[in-house]
Write a protein that holds these residues in place. Structure first.
Motif, short mmCIF file in Angstrom:
data_model
loop_
_atom_site.label_atom_id
_atom_site.label_comp_id
_atom_site.label_asym_id
_atom_site.label_seq_id
_atom_site.Cartn_x
_atom_site.Cartn_y
_atom_site.Cartn_z
N SER A 1 0.83 -1.21 0.00
CA SER A 1 0.00 0.00 0.00
C SER A 1 0.86 1.26 0.00
CB SER A 1 -0.97 0.00 1.19
OG SER A 1 -0.25 0.00 2.40
N ALA A 2 1.98 1.26 0.71
CA ALA A 2 2.88 2.41 0.69
C ALA A 2 3.47 2.62 -0.69
CB ALA A 2 3.98 2.23 1.72
N ALA A 3 3.83 1.53 -1.36
CA ALA A 3 4.38 1.65 -2.71
C ALA A 3 3.31 2.16 -3.68
CB ALA A 3 4.91 0.30 -3.18
N LEU A 4 2.08 1.70 -3.53
CA LEU A 4 1.00 2.14 -4.40
C LEU A 4 0.68 3.62 -4.18
CD1 LEU A 4 -1.12 1.34 -6.49
CD2 LEU A 4 -2.64 0.78 -4.60
N ILE A 5 0.66 4.05 -2.95
CA ILE A 5 0.41 5.47 -2.65
C ILE A 5 1.53 6.34 -3.21
CG2 ILE A 5 0.28 7.16 -0.77
CD1 ILE A 5 -1.27 4.99 0.82
N GLY A 6 2.77 5.91 -3.03
CA GLY A 6 3.91 6.67 -3.57
C GLY A 6 3.87 6.77 -5.09
N LEU A 7 3.52 5.67 -5.74
CA LEU A 7 3.42 5.69 -7.20
C LEU A 7 2.28 6.60 -7.67
CD1 LEU A 7 4.49 4.50 -9.84
CD2 LEU A 7 2.84 2.65 -9.56
N THR A 8 1.17 6.58 -6.96
CA THR A 8 0.04 7.45 -7.30
C THR A 8 0.41 8.92 -7.15
OG1 THR A 8 -1.48 5.72 -6.55
CG2 THR A 8 -2.38 7.94 -6.81
N VAL A 9 1.11 9.25 -6.09
CA VAL A 9 1.53 10.64 -5.87
C VAL A 9 2.49 11.08 -6.98
CG1 VAL A 9 2.87 12.14 -4.35
CG2 VAL A 9 1.12 10.64 -3.40
N LEU A 10 3.42 10.23 -7.36
CA LEU A 10 4.35 10.58 -8.44
C LEU A 10 3.62 10.79 -9.76
CD1 LEU A 10 7.40 8.25 -7.73
CD2 LEU A 10 7.28 10.73 -7.51
N LEU A 11 2.64 9.96 -10.06
CA LEU A 11 1.87 10.12 -11.29
C LEU A 11 1.05 11.40 -11.28
CD1 LEU A 11 0.69 6.47 -11.97
CD2 LEU A 11 2.37 7.79 -13.25
N LEU A 12 0.48 11.74 -10.14
CA LEU A 12 -0.28 12.99 -10.04
C LEU A 12 0.61 14.21 -10.22
CD1 LEU A 12 -2.75 12.24 -7.11
CD2 LEU A 12 -3.30 12.60 -9.52
N ILE A 13 1.79 14.17 -9.64
CA ILE A 13 2.73 15.28 -9.79
C ILE A 13 3.16 15.42 -11.25
CG2 ILE A 13 5.07 16.05 -9.23
CD1 ILE A 13 4.59 14.92 -6.41
#
Length: 113
Positions: free
Chosen positions: A53-65
């Protein structure tokens, strides 16, 4: 059939979480060796769902940025003035321009008077 699918999904999730744990461990080792920084995090102690879940949240934040940055870059080159229609230009002047040039002979004769 459902149990085969669930077993396969569980196996893949464990595989991915082990890979992420390995990357996290190597990153922490690098920080400790190169910078002397010990964060006190031990990836082996955390459950797989937390790591995934931490990896998924980090990836989502990077894609949004990345998406927000890309949208701003596209909007910048478009000039605002291009949307405004050009102003009409008068073709005939309201007053004719006077010529200030005098002939050389008139200049000389005007001085002699």
């Amino acid at each position: 059939m459902d149990q085969d699918w669930q077993a396969l999904a569980t196996q893949r999730a464990e595989y991915v979480s082990e890979r992420i744990r390995g990357l996290l461990s190597s990153g922490l080792d690098f920080l400790r060796a190169e910078l002397g920084l010990d964060l006190g995090i031990k990836p082996e102690q955390y459950p797989s769902w937390l790591i995934l879940s931490a990896a998924l949240i980090g990836l989502t934040v990077l894609l949004l940025i990345a998406a927000c940055g890309r949208r701003k870059r596209r909007a910048a080159p478009t000039p605002v003035k291009a949307a405004v229609p050009p102003k009409s230009v008068k073709t005939e002047p309201s007053e004719p321009k006077k010529k200030n040039k005098k002939k050389a002979a008139e200049k000389v004769s005007g001085l002699r008077l």
